[in-house]
Design an enzyme around this catalytic site. Structure first.
Site, PDB file in Angstrom:
ATOM      1  N   LYS A 192     -12.977 -36.207  -4.088  1.00 55.32           N
ATOM      2  CA  LYS A 192     -13.848 -36.481  -3.020  1.00 55.32           C
ATOM      3  C   LYS A 192     -15.414 -36.444  -3.407  1.00 55.32           C
ATOM      4  O   LYS A 192     -15.847 -35.275  -3.672  1.00 55.32           O
ATOM      5  CB  LYS A 192     -13.858 -35.280  -1.967  1.00 55.32           C
ATOM      6  CG  LYS A 192     -14.493 -35.328  -0.920  1.00 55.32           C
ATOM      7  CD  LYS A 192     -14.531 -34.094   0.136  1.00 55.32           C
ATOM      8  CE  LYS A 192     -15.580 -34.152   1.262  1.00 55.32           C
ATOM      9  NZ  LYS A 192     -16.870 -34.195   0.777  1.00 55.32           N
ATOM     10  N   GLU A 268     -19.563 -25.106 -11.012  1.00 52.69           N
ATOM     11  CA  GLU A 268     -21.138 -25.287 -11.551  1.00 52.69           C
ATOM     12  C   GLU A 268     -22.291 -25.560 -10.258  1.00 52.69           C
ATOM     13  O   GLU A 268     -22.070 -26.546  -9.879  1.00 52.69           O
ATOM     14  CB  GLU A 268     -21.239 -26.678 -12.394  1.00 52.69           C
ATOM     15  CG  GLU A 268     -22.200 -26.276 -13.543  1.00 52.69           C
ATOM     16  CD  GLU A 268     -23.391 -27.318 -12.969  1.00 52.69           C
ATOM     17  OE1 GLU A 268     -24.396 -26.657 -12.550  1.00 52.69           O
ATOM     18  OE2 GLU A 268     -23.248 -28.514 -13.269  1.00 52.69           O
ATOM     19  N   CYS A 302     -29.399 -30.054 -12.397  1.00 56.78           N
ATOM     20  CA  CYS A 302     -29.003 -28.825 -12.149  1.00 56.78           C
ATOM     21  C   CYS A 302     -29.617 -27.722 -13.253  1.00 56.78           C
ATOM     22  O   CYS A 302     -30.208 -26.642 -12.974  1.00 56.78           O
ATOM     23  CB  CYS A 302     -27.579 -28.263 -12.106  1.00 56.78           C
ATOM     24  SG  CYS A 302     -26.728 -29.122 -13.469  1.00 56.78           S
ATOM     25  N   GLU A 396     -34.614 -22.692  -6.295  1.00 53.08           N
ATOM     26  CA  GLU A 396     -34.324 -24.083  -7.183  1.00 53.08           C
ATOM     27  C   GLU A 396     -35.109 -25.291  -6.522  1.00 53.08           C
ATOM     28  O   GLU A 396     -34.997 -25.553  -5.515  1.00 53.08           O
ATOM     29  CB  GLU A 396     -32.913 -24.231  -7.201  1.00 53.08           C
ATOM     30  CG  GLU A 396     -32.682 -25.629  -8.145  1.00 53.08           C
ATOM     31  CD  GLU A 396     -31.312 -25.933  -8.297  1.00 53.08           C
ATOM     32  OE1 GLU A 396     -30.803 -26.521  -9.189  1.00 53.08           O
ATOM     33  OE2 GLU A 396     -30.451 -25.330  -7.356  1.00 53.08           O
TER      34      GLU A 396
END
Length: 500
Positions: A192, A268, A302, A396
């Site tokens: 997906k 992750e 990331c 972040e």
């Protein structure tokens, strides 16, 4: 609708027809429309034009995809390992030949600059090549038994069906780093992709693997609205493992659903990655690393550098040189090969980051450059005078902006480095390697790089985080542990005497 030309001259020997039907579902070897009436518009983040529209998959499509994967899993698991190897090698060759086509889609769909797209395609090819060795690396073992006359064998086996939910920022590679090893060791798959990267995270990969020779049903892609089929996909009972790359809040929900289904998960998640410049660092080299580590793909990475900590004795020098370099970065249209900083994924991301920057300025931070948006393009931004109390330190950013923080001692630097819930990657600059290694091991993070920037990912090394940055490891033999299970089989060669 944005399309490629009917054919692409990819090198002197190959002229291939561009992939079509990329706005459809790929289920059991067939390209079909989703069964929902709801649609998804695939948008170009720079022009905000509609590339194409896709009918959303629903729960019935999810069932069909998992049914196909389940039915083919045993045959695929028992396929000769050299056949699986050759299919992955074939996929790597095709990807190399179609490199410009894939880069084009990364630019149009995700705002990738040409350099970022090239790096992503090359990395995806590398993981296909690495994974091609996995079919013959499924090592079991024999071990001594504590029972007289018994032999003990440990077999490593594929899990069966693996599901993947892929992100939009590095969609091709961050999908392929699970897909290639999962298929290599004998798992079938249902994927997906994120709606913002439905092609580069899903359907174009299906085209590649279909052309490479993956049998029908072994690999499936369903694209749909999360509110329609997201949790249903994650919880599907045929899936024995779910791989996810994305935000921490979403990852926690996926991990909870996977746990309730007693399935494995590799998550992750977010990263608030630190970049430490010690008092003995080579400032020029540190500036080089920080510029790349922060602004690759607009900071939408990331493991991008998110917080730069500089010893107070080097702070002014670093700030001056870093800001000067950032001001020179070309930004704008990602289709221009000279562009370094392209668009953010959407206007929502732009407004979120501007809000974080505005909050920092209100708390006393100083804008050294940037802090201006044109459409979805945010100019490269640097803030000085940042403290750990500010949102720009704690959160972040996931964009082309970064804060500079001063520290006085090594202990203070480690305290600042560990002062967030995240622990994915990090970097540290020093001319004393032993000192650097001692400090690196004190940072609560899954990865730490000395005299390099934080955005590193090598296909054979353990990639993953600590704390709220996730669970599990990708890369090399480490991903094999995630994608397989072991079975103990014993053989009693001499009749055993029982106590009753």
């Amino acid at each position: 609708m944005l399309t490629l030309e009917a054919t692409l001259g990819l090198d002197d020997q190959h002229t291939q027809t561009a992939y079509t039907e990329l706005n459809r579902q790929f289920i059991n070897g067939h390209w079909v429309d989703g069964r929902e009436t709801a649609t998804i518009d695939n948008l170009n983040p720079f022009t905000e034009a509609v590339i194409h529209t896709l009918r959303s998959a629903g729960t019935a499509d999810v069932d069909a995809a998992f049914d196909a994967a389940k039915k083919t899993s045993s045959v695929w698991a028992n396929t000769n390992p050299l056949v699986r190897r050759d299919i992955l090698l074939n996929a790597a060759t095709i990807l190399q030949e179609r490199q410009e086509e894939f880069i084009h889609w990364l630019t149009q769909e995700t705002g990738s600059t040409y350099l970022k797209g090239l790096l992503e395609v090359q990395q995806s090819r590398d993981i296909l090549l690495e994974a091609s060795s996995f079919p013959t690396r499924m090592h079991g073992r024999t071990t001594a038994s504590t029972i007289d006359g018994k032999e003990t064998y440990v077999y490593r086996k594929p899990l069966g069906v693996v599901s993947l939910i892929s992100p939009w920022n590095f969609p091709l590679y961050l999908s392929m780093r699970t897909i290639a090893p999962a298929l290599a060791v004998g798992n079938s798959m249902v994927v997906k992709p994120a709606s913002q990267s439905l092609v580069t995270g899903g359907t174009i990969i299906a085209k590649l693997l279909e052309e490479a020779g993956v049998p029908a049903g072994v690999f499936n892609v369903v694209v749909g609205r999360s509110e329609i089929m997201g949790d249903y996909f994650t919880a599907h009972p045929y899936s024995r493992m779910v791989s996810f790359t994305g935000s921490t809040p979403v990852g926690k929900g996926i991990g909870r659903i996977a746990g309730e289904g007693l399935k494995k998960s590799a998550l992750e998640l977010g990263g608030n990655n630190v970049f430490i410049v010690l008092d003995d660092a080579d400032v020029d080299k540190a500036v080089d690393g920080a510029v790349f580590g922060r602004f690759l793909h607009q900071g939408q990475v990331c493991m991008a550098t998110n917080r730069i900590l500089i010893h107070e004795s080097r702070y002014d020098e670093f700030r001056t040189k870093f800001v000067a370099r950032v001001k020179q970065l070309p930004y704008g249209d990602p289709a221009d090969k000279n562009t370094v900083v392209g668009p953010l994924i959407d206007q929502k991301a732009v407004q979120r980051i501007l809000g974080i920057l505005q909050s920092a300025v209100a708390d006393g931070a100083v804008v050294e450059t940037g802090n201006v948006a044109n459409g979805n393009v945010l100019q490269p931004t640097v803030l000085s005078g940042v403290t750990k109390a500010m949102r720009v330190f704690r959160e972040e950013i996931f964009g082309p902006a970064v804060g500079l923080v001063s520290f006085a001692t090594d202990a203070e630097a480690i305290g600042l480095a560990n002062a967030t819930d995240f622990g994915l990657s990090g970097a540290l600059y020093t001319q004393d390697i032993y000192r650097g290694m001692q400090l690196a091991r004190q940072v609560e993070t899954g990865m730490m790089h000395i005299n390099d920037q934080s955005a590193n990912d090598e296909i054979h090394t353990p990639f993953g985080g600590e704390k709220s940055s996730g669970t599990g490891r990708f890369g090399g033999d480490f991903i094999l542990d995630e994608l397989t299970t072991v079975q103990w089989v014993s053989v009693q060669k001499v009749a055993r005497e029982y106590p009753f």
